[in-house]
Write an enzyme that holds these catalytic residues in place. Sequence first.
Site, short mmCIF file in Angstrom:
data_model
loop_
_atom_site.label_atom_id
_atom_site.label_comp_id
_atom_site.label_asym_id
_atom_site.label_seq_id
_atom_site.Cartn_x
_atom_site.Cartn_y
_atom_site.Cartn_z
N LYS A 196 11.45 -5.82 28.94
CA LYS A 196 11.76 -5.50 27.55
C LYS A 196 12.41 -6.66 26.81
O LYS A 196 12.49 -6.66 25.58
CB LYS A 196 12.66 -4.26 27.48
CG LYS A 196 11.95 -2.99 27.89
CD LYS A 196 12.85 -1.78 27.79
CE LYS A 196 12.12 -0.51 28.18
NZ LYS A 196 12.97 0.70 28.09
N LYS A 210 0.35 3.51 31.95
CA LYS A 210 0.82 4.89 31.98
C LYS A 210 0.82 5.49 30.58
O LYS A 210 1.14 4.82 29.60
CB LYS A 210 2.22 4.93 32.58
CG LYS A 210 2.65 6.29 33.08
CD LYS A 210 3.96 6.17 33.84
CE LYS A 210 4.41 7.53 34.37
NZ LYS A 210 5.69 7.42 35.10
N LYS A 250 4.99 7.93 25.34
CA LYS A 250 5.37 8.37 23.99
C LYS A 250 5.53 7.19 23.05
O LYS A 250 5.38 7.32 21.84
CB LYS A 250 6.68 9.16 24.04
CG LYS A 250 6.60 10.50 24.71
CD LYS A 250 7.96 11.18 24.79
CE LYS A 250 8.85 10.55 25.81
NZ LYS A 250 10.13 11.28 26.00
#
Length: 402
Positions: free
Chosen positions: A184, A267, A270
């Site tokens: 990240k 994967k 959301k």
Amino acid sequence: MNRLLQNNSYKTIIKNVPLLKNYTTTTTTFNSSSTNIMMKIDEVNFKEKNKVTVFSGMQPTSSALHLGNYLGAMNNWLKIQDLVSKNNQEEELLGLSTKPNEKHKLIFSIVDLHSLTATKSLSPKDLQANTISVAINYLACGIDPEKVILFNQSMVPAHSELTWILNCITSFSKLGNMIQFKEKTKTGGASVSNGLLSYPVLMAADILLYRATHVPVGEDQTQHLEFTRDIAQAFHSNYKSKFFPYPSIISSEQSKRIMSLQDGRSKMSKSDPLENSRISLTDSDDQIRLKIKKSKTDTIIGITYDPINRPDISNLLSIASATSGIPIIDLESEFKDKSNSVFKEFLSNSIIKNISPIREKINYYQSNPQLVRDILLQGSEKANKIANKNLNSIKDIVGLYH
């Protein structure tokens, strides 16, 4: 029992949710070397002296859970809920667990504090709305507050307090080496927050605060569980007091197989900016059919399961198997000579059959928001009682006056 939970219409809603076919403050000595870090649900030992305590949670970064959440994490939670409830009932009948602190515990949270690391993309208004919405999704899927302690994380201040205590025994280098932090921060640079760095410490605090013995998460969270066990070991070593269990993962094999509809190697998420990459539990039948119609496949003729060479069609087969209960090998045989469009029609119908009843329950709870708020309030009261008791013991060990 609370008057709210005696309401017959409420019980009817909870009990009629369809499931997939497959499906102490006393310091105690725990031995980490004898605790497996990963096990299947049927390997959980309810006969040990120390009661089983299960903790897990999901972030409210989106207003709706997606199909991957349901087929992976949520389906696993529902099976654990049934198993814990069954063992508590059996022990109660035998007179072994007549008091709340003598029962196995199941604690599920909407971890809204974790979502603060996404404040640039999530407004305060959205975060509050999403917290209620995710709670609604939990309930609509079948999470039963008569069997589970259900609450949102920020309503239990002890989570933040224990995080600070654990931060003080956690090295900067260990946090910097966490895989998710590295991923990240590749493009974040100077804008990366301290919250993102210490995110795993908050996750460890979530688990250790309740002295959880088991955590149902996907294999991608293995490093975080190892980190939690390391923190527990460091705490024990630093303060010469073995207070925390070393939690194990209750693995869910399906959760790692539910991938993006637009990229079978990633994967389902959301946070994916592509709306067509996922099926939300609130999607209409028409939306589901359209997303499956647009889902990525390949140019190879025939439907075969080959995750390495055919990740996209293999992902669709995994979803079809999970939602229909039909083994992948049988689906391959059924559709090996059929077109992608014929297979996708079957897949759409199979998904709709699972999601449609959940969507109806979501609509019910959305029409009764006070019911959801009351459930979260009651859950937070139960969670606070356990958390504060454990935190006071931790403060005594650490030497904090309270």
